[in-house]
Scaffold this motif. Structure first.
Motif, PDB file in Angstrom:
ATOM      1  N   ILE B 199       0.850  -1.199   0.000  1.00  0.00           N
ATOM      2  CA  ILE B 199       0.000   0.000   0.000  1.00  0.00           C
ATOM      3  C   ILE B 199       0.882   1.245   0.000  1.00  0.00           C
ATOM      4  N   SER B 200       1.907   1.214   0.840  1.00  0.00           N
ATOM      5  CA  SER B 200       2.789   2.379   0.956  1.00  0.00           C
ATOM      6  C   SER B 200       3.456   2.714  -0.368  1.00  0.00           C
ATOM      7  N   LEU B 201       3.692   1.689  -1.171  1.00  0.00           N
ATOM      8  CA  LEU B 201       4.377   1.934  -2.435  1.00  0.00           C
ATOM      9  C   LEU B 201       3.532   2.766  -3.404  1.00  0.00           C
ATOM     10  N   ALA B 202       2.254   2.882  -3.107  1.00  0.00           N
ATOM     11  CA  ALA B 202       1.395   3.708  -3.967  1.00  0.00           C
ATOM     12  C   ALA B 202       1.452   5.173  -3.551  1.00  0.00           C
ATOM     13  N   ASN B 203       2.158   5.442  -2.460  1.00  0.00           N
ATOM     14  CA  ASN B 203       2.240   6.815  -1.952  1.00  0.00           C
ATOM     15  C   ASN B 203       3.424   7.538  -2.595  1.00  0.00           C
ATOM     16  N   PRO B 204       3.164   8.519  -3.442  1.00  0.00           N
ATOM     17  CA  PRO B 204       4.263   9.172  -4.159  1.00  0.00           C
ATOM     18  C   PRO B 204       5.286   9.826  -3.233  1.00  0.00           C
ATOM     19  N   ILE B 205       4.833  10.287  -2.093  1.00  0.00           N
ATOM     20  CA  ILE B 205       5.758  10.984  -1.197  1.00  0.00           C
ATOM     21  C   ILE B 205       6.822  10.042  -0.645  1.00  0.00           C
ATOM     22  N   LEU B 206       6.461   8.764  -0.561  1.00  0.00           N
ATOM     23  CA  LEU B 206       7.427   7.758  -0.115  1.00  0.00           C
ATOM     24  C   LEU B 206       8.691   7.794  -0.976  1.00  0.00           C
ATOM     25  N   TYR B 207       8.480   7.955  -2.283  1.00  0.00           N
ATOM     26  CA  TYR B 207       9.617   7.951  -3.213  1.00  0.00           C
ATOM     27  C   TYR B 207      10.489   9.181  -3.027  1.00  0.00           C
ATOM     28  N   MET B 208       9.839  10.295  -2.711  1.00  0.00           N
ATOM     29  CA  MET B 208      10.615  11.523  -2.524  1.00  0.00           C
ATOM     30  C   MET B 208      11.421  11.463  -1.235  1.00  0.00           C
ATOM     31  N   VAL B 209      10.768  11.025  -0.163  1.00  0.00           N
ATOM     32  CA  VAL B 209      11.465  10.938   1.119  1.00  0.00           C
ATOM     33  C   VAL B 209      12.636   9.959   1.009  1.00  0.00           C
ATOM     34  N   ASN B 210      12.372   8.821   0.365  1.00  0.00           N
ATOM     35  CA  ASN B 210      13.435   7.828   0.251  1.00  0.00           C
ATOM     36  C   ASN B 210      14.535   8.242  -0.710  1.00  0.00           C
ATOM     37  N   GLY B 211      14.127   8.927  -1.779  1.00  0.00           N
ATOM     38  CA  GLY B 211      15.140   9.440  -2.697  1.00  0.00           C
ATOM     39  C   GLY B 211      16.056  10.409  -1.978  1.00  0.00           C
ATOM     40  N   PHE B 212      15.473  11.263  -1.188  1.00  0.00           N
ATOM     41  CA  PHE B 212      16.249  12.247  -0.448  1.00  0.00           C
ATOM     42  C   PHE B 212      17.122  11.566   0.613  1.00  0.00           C
ATOM     43  N   ARG B 213      16.539  10.569   1.250  1.00  0.00           N
ATOM     44  CA  ARG B 213      17.300   9.840   2.276  1.00  0.00           C
ATOM     45  C   ARG B 213      18.503   9.133   1.643  1.00  0.00           C
ATOM     46  N   TYR B 214      18.289   8.658   0.436  1.00  0.00           N
ATOM     47  CA  TYR B 214      19.403   8.029  -0.261  1.00  0.00           C
ATOM     48  C   TYR B 214      20.496   9.055  -0.533  1.00  0.00           C
ATOM     49  N   GLY B 215      20.080  10.243  -0.969  1.00  0.00           N
ATOM     50  CA  GLY B 215      21.051  11.294  -1.251  1.00  0.00           C
ATOM     51  C   GLY B 215      21.853  11.659  -0.016  1.00  0.00           C
ATOM     52  N   VAL B 216      21.188  11.747   1.132  1.00  0.00           N
ATOM     53  CA  VAL B 216      21.865  12.195   2.346  1.00  0.00           C
ATOM     54  C   VAL B 216      22.595  11.048   3.036  1.00  0.00           C
ATOM     55  N   LEU B 217      21.866   9.938   3.299  1.00  0.00           N
ATOM     56  CA  LEU B 217      22.445   8.866   4.101  1.00  0.00           C
ATOM     57  C   LEU B 217      23.037   7.740   3.270  1.00  0.00           C
ATOM     58  N   GLY B 218      22.611   7.677   2.007  1.00  0.00           N
ATOM     59  CA  GLY B 218      23.090   6.582   1.172  1.00  0.00           C
ATOM     60  C   GLY B 218      22.256   5.324   1.303  1.00  0.00           C
ATOM     61  N   VAL B 219      21.135   5.392   2.057  1.00  0.00           N
ATOM     62  CA  VAL B 219      20.243   4.227   2.123  1.00  0.00           C
ATOM     63  C   VAL B 219      18.841   4.614   1.707  1.00  0.00           C
ATOM     64  N   SER B 220      18.116   3.641   1.176  1.00  0.00           N
ATOM     65  CA  SER B 220      16.772   3.929   0.718  1.00  0.00           C
ATOM     66  C   SER B 220      15.972   2.647   0.671  1.00  0.00           C
ATOM     67  N   ASP B 221      14.656   2.767   0.849  1.00  0.00           N
ATOM     68  CA  ASP B 221      13.785   1.602   0.709  1.00  0.00           C
ATOM     69  C   ASP B 221      13.479   1.337  -0.760  1.00  0.00           C
ATOM     70  N   ILE B 222      13.800   2.304  -1.596  1.00  0.00           N
ATOM     71  CA  ILE B 222      13.381   2.291  -2.992  1.00  0.00           C
ATOM     72  C   ILE B 222      14.599   2.511  -3.880  1.00  0.00           C
ATOM     73  N   GLY B 223      14.592   1.969  -5.092  1.00  0.00           N
ATOM     74  CA  GLY B 223      15.670   2.251  -6.026  1.00  0.00           C
ATOM     75  C   GLY B 223      15.674   3.724  -6.408  1.00  0.00           C
ATOM     76  N   ILE B 224      16.846   4.336  -6.459  1.00  0.00           N
ATOM     77  CA  ILE B 224      16.915   5.775  -6.671  1.00  0.00           C
ATOM     78  C   ILE B 224      16.477   6.164  -8.092  1.00  0.00           C
ATOM     79  N   GLY B 225      16.792   5.290  -9.061  1.00  0.00           N
ATOM     80  CA  GLY B 225      16.383   5.568 -10.440  1.00  0.00           C
ATOM     81  C   GLY B 225      14.869   5.625 -10.558  1.00  0.00           C
ATOM     82  N   VAL B 226      14.227   4.645  -9.907  1.00  0.00           N
ATOM     83  CA  VAL B 226      12.761   4.608  -9.922  1.00  0.00           C
ATOM     84  C   VAL B 226      12.213   5.895  -9.316  1.00  0.00           C
ATOM     85  N   ALA B 227      12.789   6.290  -8.175  1.00  0.00           N
ATOM     86  CA  ALA B 227      12.297   7.477  -7.479  1.00  0.00           C
ATOM     87  C   ALA B 227      12.388   8.707  -8.381  1.00  0.00           C
ATOM     88  N   ILE B 228      13.574   8.928  -8.979  1.00  0.00           N
ATOM     89  CA  ILE B 228      13.746  10.127  -9.801  1.00  0.00           C
ATOM     90  C   ILE B 228      12.837  10.086 -11.026  1.00  0.00           C
TER      91      ILE B 228
END
Ligand SMILES: Nc1ncnc2c1ncn2[C@@H]1O[C@H](COP(=O)(O)OP(=O)(O)OP(=O)(O)O)[C@@H](O)[C@H]1O
Ligand SMILES: [Mg+2]
Lengths: 307, 254
Positions: B199-228
């Protein structure tokens, strides 16, 4: 270019609530004209102006400004037009100067040039001292002048003013008239709406009268007044009268014991009226037109429908 | 040339607006973020332990920044553009020769700048509570700018339809806030049951938060390419929709 400043053909507007405000407007305005658009409240003046200035979308018909279609040649059309709307439409919290400067910016006028022009128009409109304060601090008449200043910033060739003198004091109104005359003399075509008919008579060379979404009369002021076949006069008598005297084919009403209202048509003469009054021993102290002549014409035209 | 002047006029007017009323625009997100860090980071955080291998306060930082960016870019455009409708000063732009896309672009840039200013302020606050290291600077910047763009355009569309001041707070309260809180700001979706994760994967904001988290911390629940890719697609669609509405005069021309 020889194109007309404005040409409107079969313009109709039905608002989204189903109300038809314009029912086939036809109007041509030549370059350099000074036209008054007159009509009672709700006649469709502001609607027509809104469509010309692309604030309102038309339902059907054609509008051309200097030969350019308002929808197909949006950008050049808008560059030609300056609008002073009926209602205040600026952000009252913005400083006066910024309102004008920003408007210049929307027209693509570079900052330096914009500053120069802003100073000029604010001085012209007597708002220079107020430039730093927010627009909320202006009086009603000053706000109206601010909208005029703003409308002039891109040097429009067609200036449209929707009741520019509403709520403006006598002195400022006179100076506004002078300013508009001068602007017109410099070649700018002007269309103005007003409910002060003496204003239209003294300023404009042409008049268009609109009623219920149609132009009911259009032409030079003098021609229109010439069409007026009846004028109403108000007479003050020396002695009180009990009832209205019989004056033959002059319709007459007694307003109060010393005041008579008489209609005189072109077929009659005022001399005959006075002869008949003297015969009955009625002495007239003074006499005046009931309304100014344009006003009289206006009332007769827009009254037709039995409003 | 003339378009550049017009665009600059709108953008500088927008920036001036949010700077002038900084008490309402810039201060609140700073205060709120500081509170989050005090409560969740310092008081509760130590009991939570680590998440995805980071201190809890480090873990929530990217989400809190994104939350501030999202709400601020959105509300900047929605309130500024709706006020222009309300004061009718929008007519100043409508009668001008500016094309519609320029108006949209101007407001969007205004919203993006507000989002970025707030984002930087919130990050500065975060520095007081946690150590900050940015793993992938460019990805971080790209994600923030794209997200701010998307929500600025969203605010614009909201303002077009809005008929009263109430209409401009409905979406932020009932749509943006829940999606943001459920968008993985405070937790990793790995903690969720498979059902809720889907269900959470349908939430667009999830991708933004995780994309940003990847940028800052280097970890993400989501692939960064998919997010962007997803955010870019949403930006393009939103821009198209907003422009079409604007050109048709929805909510601005009767
Ligand atoms: N947005 C709107 N929706 C529905 N009807 C409208 C709208 N705007 C104007 N009207 C109606 O259209 C008619 C014409 O209005 P308009 O403003 O053009 O009149 P006007 O000639 O300018 O009058 P006034 O002298 O009072 O300014 C009126 O009956 C008015 O109620
Ligand atoms: Mg009107």
């Amino acid at each position: 270019m020889t194109e007309r400043a404005l040409s409107i053909e079969g313009l109709r507007k039905t608002y989204s609530n189903g109300f038809q405000a314009l029912d086939g407007i036809y109007l041509d305005v030549e370059r350099g004209d000074f036209v008054a658009l007159l009509g009672p409240n709700g006649a469709g003046k502001s609607t027509t102006i809104g469509i010309i200035c692309s604030l309102i979308t038309k339902s059907s018909g054609n509008v051309k400004v200097f030969g350019m279609d308002i929808e197909r040649q949006r950008s050049p059309v808008r560059r030609c037009i300056g609008l002073v709307p009926q209602e205040f439409n600026f952000n009252i919290f913005e400083p006066v100067e910024e309102i004008v400067l920003n408007q210049a910016g929307y027209y693509g006028i570079p900052r330096r040039e914009a500053r120069r022009r802003t100073a000029a128009v604010l001085q012209q409109m007597g708002l220079w001292e107020k430039r730093r304060g927010s627009a909320r601090e202006l009086s009603g008449g000053m706000k109206r002048r601010l909208m005029i200043a703003r409308a002039l910033i891109h040097k429009p060739q067609l200036l449209i003013l929707d009741e520019p003198t509403a709520g403006v004091d006598l002195e400022i109104r006179r100076s506004m008239w002078e300013f508009l005359r001068e602007t017109n003399r410099s070649g700018v075509t002007i269309i103005l709406t007003t409910h002060y008919l003496e204003e239209a008579e003294s300023l404009c060379d042409r008049v268009a009268i609109i009623d219920r979404g149609r132009i009911v009369e259009h032409g030079p002021v003098s021609d229109l007044i010439g069409k007026l076949d009846v004028e109403t006069f108000v007479l003050n008598t020396r002695a009180p009268l009990r009832r209205a005297p019989a004056l033959g084919d002059y319709p007459v009403r007694l307003l109060d014991s010393r005041t008579l209202e008489v209609e005189i048509s072109r077929r009659h003469s005022i001399n005959v009226l006075f002869e008949r009054l003297s015969v009955q021993g009625i002495q007239v102290l003074s006499m005046r037109n009931k309304a100014n002549r344009l006003e009289e014409l206006f009332l007769r035209l827009v009254d037709r429908g039995g409003r | 040339m003339s378009n550049r002047v017009a665009l600059f006029t709108i953008v500088s007017r927008e920036v001036l607006r949010f700077m002038r009323i900084w008490l309402q625009t810039l201060l609140p997100p700073v205060v709120v973020t500081a509170l989050y860090f005090i409560i969740f980071g310092n008081l509760i955080g130590p009991r939570i332990g680590s998440m995805d291998g980071f201190d809890y306060s480090q873990f929530i930082m990217p989400g809190l920044v994104m939350m501030a960016v999202i709400t601020n870019s959105y509300s900047n455009v929605v309130s500024s553009f709706y006020s222009a409708k309300f004061h009718r000063s929008i007519e100043e732009m409508l009668i001008s020769p500016m094309p519609g896309y320029l108006i949209l672009l101007g407001y969007t840039l205004g919203g993006v700048l507000r989002g970025l200013v707030v984002g930087v302020l919130v990050m500065a606050v975060a520095l007081l509570f946690t150590e900050l290291r940015v793993e992938h600077v460019w990805i971080t910047v790209i994600i923030v700018v794209l997200t701010a763009t998307l929500f600025s355009i969203g605010g614009f569309i909201n303002a077009l339809f809005a008929k009263s001041f109430d209409d401009i707070s409905i979406v932020p309260t009932f749509v943006l806030a829940p999606l943001t809180y459920l968008g993985g700001v405070f937790y990793s979706i790995d903690m969720l049951s498979p059902f809720w994760r889907q269900i959470s994967l349908a939430n667009p904001i999830l991708y933004m938060v995780n994309g940003f988290r990847y940028g800052v911390l280097g970890v993400s629940d989501i692939g960064i390419g998919v997010a962007i890719g997803l955010i870019v697609a949403m930006v393009l669609i939103a821009f198209g929709v907003a422009l079409a509405l604007l050109e048709r005069g929805v909510g601005i021309r009767s």
